[in-house]
Design an enzyme around this catalytic site. Structure first.
Site, mmCIF file in Angstrom:
data_model
loop_
_atom_site.group_PDB
_atom_site.id
_atom_site.type_symbol
_atom_site.label_atom_id
_atom_site.label_comp_id
_atom_site.label_asym_id
_atom_site.label_seq_id
_atom_site.Cartn_x
_atom_site.Cartn_y
_atom_site.Cartn_z
ATOM 1 N N LYS A 172 -44.832 -12.661 -8.353
ATOM 2 C CA LYS A 172 -43.419 -13.512 -9.351
ATOM 3 C C LYS A 172 -42.475 -14.119 -8.059
ATOM 4 O O LYS A 172 -42.425 -13.503 -6.680
ATOM 5 C CB LYS A 172 -42.756 -12.208 -9.640
ATOM 6 C CG LYS A 172 -41.416 -12.494 -10.316
ATOM 7 C CD LYS A 172 -41.004 -11.430 -11.157
ATOM 8 C CE LYS A 172 -39.237 -11.907 -11.356
ATOM 9 N NZ LYS A 172 -38.948 -10.567 -12.107
HETATM 10 C C1 5RP Z 1 -34.530 -9.179 -9.030
HETATM 11 C C2 5RP Z 1 -35.973 -9.021 -10.282
HETATM 12 C C3 5RP Z 1 -35.700 -8.893 -11.731
HETATM 13 O O1 5RP Z 1 -36.263 -8.369 -12.539
HETATM 14 C C4 5RP Z 1 -35.984 -10.656 -11.712
HETATM 15 O O2 5RP Z 1 -34.986 -11.390 -11.242
HETATM 16 C C5 5RP Z 1 -36.079 -11.291 -13.083
HETATM 17 O O3 5RP Z 1 -35.335 -11.385 -14.023
HETATM 18 P P1 5RP Z 1 -34.475 -13.327 -14.272
HETATM 19 O O4 5RP Z 1 -35.062 -13.918 -15.527
HETATM 20 O O5 5RP Z 1 -33.402 -12.466 -15.010
HETATM 21 O O6 5RP Z 1 -34.411 -13.901 -12.915
HETATM 22 O O7 5RP Z 1 -36.962 -8.993 -9.953
HETATM 23 O O8 5RP Z 1 -35.699 -8.700 -7.791
#
Ligand code: 5RP
Length: 261
Positions: A172
């Site tokens: 991610k």
């Molecule tokens: C923090 C994360 C969160 O889940 C991530 O930031 C995803 O959420 P957003 O769309 O609010 O950024 O992994 O480290």
């Protein structure tokens, strides 16, 4: 790929479209009761029918999601820091036995490339891969970005590639200019975080740009649960990710769903 691992991944990345809408609600692990997640159950419950999976900590899972909901769980297993301290100083907070007991579809931890505790966070990921893989549990690496780090293709390619090299099964990261370079140099699937809350149409554009430039989907949090209508917003995001809707079509859907509620 081994059967159990593949089976779990296919519960997250939908075989029918090759894409995924993951709902990220793990923010409290370092932010506490952040806006929109003050009462996790109230926020999460109406969104579940529209999410392919949910990313959260064991505490929120146990207290705020009923086990009969049968939503695939991406369990956040790193933490130990708060917004008041150095965020990269994470450790693994949840054992693999606990992940198995909770019947998760995947586990996830953050890495902080260039951060003060870079080495520790990369070791967390490598160890998690070693512990989860024998049980067929995939690992999602989150390329968290330190305060002074640029979210550009060079930096995000570095982070995503390191995550994949250490054995993450999917990654991610953030969308950026020249995002194709990030995806093209990462040998595993990439999903994007939504980032800070922006107007709905901008967030839909981000989702659109990401999937049309190679991401397999989104792992979106604030731009869904902080939306003026989270249930309408997640359906609009789904239309982009799974139904190849344009931004205008998805935004129309958002407005239509919103006006009917
Ligand atoms: C923090 C994360 C969160 O889940 C991530 O930031 C995803 O959420 P957003 O769309 O609010 O950024 O992994 O480290």
């Amino acid at each position: 790929m081994e059967w159990g691992l593949q089976n779990r991944l296919s519960r997250i990345i939908q075989p029918s479209t090759g894409r995924t809408v993951m709902l990220a609600v793990d923010h409290g692990y370092f932010l506490g009761p952040t806006t929109g997640l003050e009462n996790p159950r109230r926020t999460i419950t109406p969104l579940l029918p529209y999410a392919d999976s949910i990313m959260l900590t064991r505490g929120v899972l146990r207290t705020s999601v009923d086990p009969d909901k049968n939503i695939p769980v991406i369990l956040r297993v790193s933490g130990g820091t708060s917004i008041l301290k150095e965020l990269s100083n994470e450790v693994i907070t949840t054992s693999i036995q606990e992940a198995i007991r909770l019947n998760v579809a995947a586990v996830t931890c953050s890495i902080f490339v260039g951060g003060e505790y870079e080495k520790q966070s990369l070791a967390n990921l490598a160890k998690l891969v070693d512990e989860a893989t024998p049980y067929g549990i995939p690992v999602l690496a989150v390329t968290a970005v330190g305060k002074e780090m640029a979210r550009d293709a060079r930096y995000l390619s570095l982070s995503c590639r390191i995550a994949a090299e250490l054995g993450a099964h999917f990654v991610k990261t953030y969308f950026c200019e020249e995002f194709e370079k990030v995806v093209g140099s990462c040998p595993v699937s990439v999903v994007i975080a939504g980032g800070k809350k922006t107007p709905e149409k901008e967030a839909l554009q981000l989702a659109y740009n990401s999937v049309t430039q190679g991401a397999v989907g989104v792992d979106m949090g604030r731009n869904i649960f902080q939306s003026e209508d989270p249930v309408a917003m997640i359906q609009a995001v789904r239309a982009i990710v799974h139904q190849k809707a344009t931004v205008d079509q998805a935004f129309d859907l958002f407005q239509t769903k919103k006006s009917k509620r």
